[in-house]
Design a protein around this motif. Structure first.
Motif, PDB file in Angstrom:
ATOM      1  N   THR A 160      -4.236  -0.515   1.086  1.00 49.12           N
ATOM      2  CA  THR A 160      -4.318  -1.920   1.500  1.00 49.12           C
ATOM      3  C   THR A 160      -3.368  -2.218   2.654  1.00 49.12           C
ATOM      4  O   THR A 160      -3.154  -3.379   2.994  1.00 49.12           O
ATOM      5  N   THR A 161      -2.804  -1.177   3.266  1.00 53.23           N
ATOM      6  CA  THR A 161      -1.747  -1.366   4.270  1.00 53.23           C
ATOM      7  C   THR A 161      -2.209  -2.208   5.454  1.00 53.23           C
ATOM      8  O   THR A 161      -1.529  -3.165   5.851  1.00 53.23           O
ATOM      9  N   ARG A 162      -3.361  -1.874   6.028  1.00 55.57           N
ATOM     10  CA  ARG A 162      -3.811  -2.582   7.225  1.00 55.57           C
ATOM     11  C   ARG A 162      -4.175  -4.031   6.923  1.00 55.57           C
ATOM     12  O   ARG A 162      -3.858  -4.938   7.698  1.00 55.57           O
ATOM     13  N   ILE A 163      -4.839  -4.269   5.809  1.00 55.44           N
ATOM     14  CA  ILE A 163      -5.230  -5.632   5.466  1.00 55.44           C
ATOM     15  C   ILE A 163      -4.000  -6.498   5.187  1.00 55.44           C
ATOM     16  O   ILE A 163      -3.950  -7.669   5.549  1.00 55.44           O
ATOM     17  N   GLU A 164      -2.970  -5.901   4.587  1.00 53.28           N
ATOM     18  CA  GLU A 164      -1.731  -6.636   4.332  1.00 53.28           C
ATOM     19  C   GLU A 164      -1.000  -6.936   5.641  1.00 53.28           C
ATOM     20  O   GLU A 164      -0.467  -8.036   5.822  1.00 53.28           O
ATOM     21  N   ALA A 165      -0.956  -5.963   6.554  1.00 48.63           N
ATOM     22  CA  ALA A 165      -0.272  -6.169   7.837  1.00 48.63           C
ATOM     23  C   ALA A 165      -0.947  -7.273   8.647  1.00 48.63           C
ATOM     24  O   ALA A 165      -0.279  -8.148   9.210  1.00 48.63           O
ATOM     25  N   PHE A 166      -2.280  -7.220   8.701  1.00 45.86           N
ATOM     26  CA  PHE A 166      -3.023  -8.247   9.426  1.00 45.86           C
ATOM     27  C   PHE A 166      -2.812  -9.618   8.789  1.00 45.86           C
ATOM     28  O   PHE A 166      -2.573 -10.622   9.477  1.00 45.86           O
ATOM     29  N   SER A 167      -2.880  -9.668   7.463  1.00 49.29           N
ATOM     30  CA  SER A 167      -2.702 -10.928   6.740  1.00 49.29           C
ATOM     31  C   SER A 167      -1.311 -11.503   6.952  1.00 49.29           C
ATOM     32  O   SER A 167      -1.152 -12.709   7.175  1.00 49.29           O
ATOM     33  N   VAL A 222       4.089 -27.330  -7.302  1.00 50.23           N
ATOM     34  CA  VAL A 222       5.055 -27.185  -8.390  1.00 50.23           C
ATOM     35  C   VAL A 222       4.463 -26.299  -9.491  1.00 50.23           C
ATOM     36  O   VAL A 222       5.131 -25.408 -10.029  1.00 50.23           O
ATOM     37  N   PHE A 223       3.183 -26.521  -9.804  1.00 48.66           N
ATOM     38  CA  PHE A 223       2.505 -25.743 -10.847  1.00 48.66           C
ATOM     39  C   PHE A 223       2.408 -24.273 -10.475  1.00 48.66           C
ATOM     40  O   PHE A 223       2.589 -23.380 -11.301  1.00 48.66           O
ATOM     41  N   TYR A 224       2.122 -24.001  -9.199  1.00 43.35           N
ATOM     42  CA  TYR A 224       1.914 -22.629  -8.758  1.00 43.35           C
ATOM     43  C   TYR A 224       3.182 -21.963  -8.219  1.00 43.35           C
ATOM     44  O   TYR A 224       3.129 -20.845  -7.706  1.00 43.35           O
ATOM     45  N   PHE A 225       4.312 -22.653  -8.323  1.00 40.28           N
ATOM     46  CA  PHE A 225       5.538 -22.114  -7.722  1.00 40.28           C
ATOM     47  C   PHE A 225       5.912 -20.769  -8.327  1.00 40.28           C
ATOM     48  O   PHE A 225       6.358 -19.859  -7.634  1.00 40.28           O
ATOM     49  N   ILE A 226       5.708 -20.629  -9.652  1.00 40.21           N
ATOM     50  CA  ILE A 226       5.967 -19.351 -10.286  1.00 40.21           C
ATOM     51  C   ILE A 226       4.664 -18.582 -10.312  1.00 40.21           C
ATOM     52  O   ILE A 226       3.732 -18.944 -11.028  1.00 40.21           O
ATOM     53  N   PRO A 227       4.522 -17.537  -9.460  1.00 39.43           N
ATOM     54  CA  PRO A 227       3.252 -16.818  -9.364  1.00 39.43           C
ATOM     55  C   PRO A 227       2.949 -16.012 -10.615  1.00 39.43           C
ATOM     56  O   PRO A 227       3.843 -15.561 -11.309  1.00 39.43           O
ATOM     57  N   GLN A 228       1.644 -15.843 -10.854  1.00 37.60           N
ATOM     58  CA  GLN A 228       1.191 -15.049 -12.008  1.00 37.60           C
ATOM     59  C   GLN A 228       0.324 -13.908 -11.478  1.00 37.60           C
ATOM     60  O   GLN A 228      -0.635 -14.165 -10.786  1.00 37.60           O
ATOM     61  N   HIS A 271      -0.801 -13.639  -2.699  1.00 40.91           N
ATOM     62  CA  HIS A 271      -1.562 -12.648  -1.935  1.00 40.91           C
ATOM     63  C   HIS A 271      -0.830 -11.301  -1.977  1.00 40.91           C
ATOM     64  O   HIS A 271      -1.439 -10.248  -2.210  1.00 40.91           O
ATOM     65  N   HIS A 272       0.470 -11.348  -1.761  1.00 44.17           N
ATOM     66  CA  HIS A 272       1.304 -10.142  -1.784  1.00 44.17           C
ATOM     67  C   HIS A 272       1.224  -9.455  -3.147  1.00 44.17           C
ATOM     68  O   HIS A 272       1.026  -8.234  -3.237  1.00 44.17           O
TER      69      HIS A 272
END
Length: 200
Positions: free
Chosen positions: A12-19, A194-200, A76-77
């Motif tokens: 997923t390296t290239r897609i992450e770099a572009f993103s 606020v709800f999404y501040f802590i990622p799941q 996303h990360h």
């Protein structure tokens, strides 16, 4: 008739770099609307404070959108570090997400200029709704075609999809809520990050 061969990409390296590049550009565009105010020749401290207060809605809309974009980036990360592989469809779902996020600076600036007008508020809500839907579509696709690492349990993916659905639903409510009162929408814009501040 031959079966269609599914093409997978191991990394997923290239897609992450572009993103990451697009995310960086988006947050940079957000801050460009914060311009130094024009002051009279012999301005006083009171003039400065007055202008800063006038810019208050722009600072708030900037901070709010920056937080939302940051939450999208964190999730996303985490998602892409949980993938074992990608496929062509996921690349395009990711492009759709980046497309919706790159639009965010415009409604952010519009909302900062007219924070209590119905149209800018609804447009901001729509931009967030579109981004939330696109992320959810990408997540659902990754689950559907089994792109995640074997260590990610089915229950975890199910809970992630369920949690991801709340964003589109609530942002859709913010769009409709603006027809009743823009303050309903503004409250939603604050509560969702606020709800999404802590990622799941």
């Amino acid at each position: 008739m031959k079966n269609k061969i599914k093409e997978f990409t191991p990394g997923t390296t290239r897609i992450e770099a572009f993103s990451d590049g697009v995310f960086a550009i988006v947050v940079t565009l957000l801050v460009l609307e914060l311009r130094v105010p024009h002051l009279p020749g012999n301005f006083t401290s009171a003039d400065v404070i007055k202008e800063l207060v006038h810019l208050g809605p722009k600072f708030i809309s900037f901070g709010l959108s920056f937080l939302v974009i940051a939450i999208f980036w964190v999730n996303h990360h985490q998602m892409f570090h949980s993938l074992e592989k990608t496929d062509r469809s996921l690349l395009w779902y990711n492009n759709l997400l980046l497309f919706t996020l790159s639009f965010v600076p415009f409604p952010t600036a519009f909302l900062g200029e007219y924070p209590t007008d119905m149209i800018p508020v609804m447009l901001y809500g729509f931009a967030m709704f579109a981004a939330a839907v696109s992320f959810n579509l990408m997540l659902r696709h990754a689950v559907k075609v089994d792109l995640f690492l074997p260590s990610i349990s089915a229950q975890t993916m199910k809970e992630s999809i369920k949690r991801g659905m709340l964003g589109p639903v609530i942002y859709f409510i913010s769009i409709i809520g603006a027809l009743i009162s823009v303050y309903i929408s503004l409250a939603v814009f604050i509560l969702v990050p606020v709800f999404y501040f802590i990622p799941q």
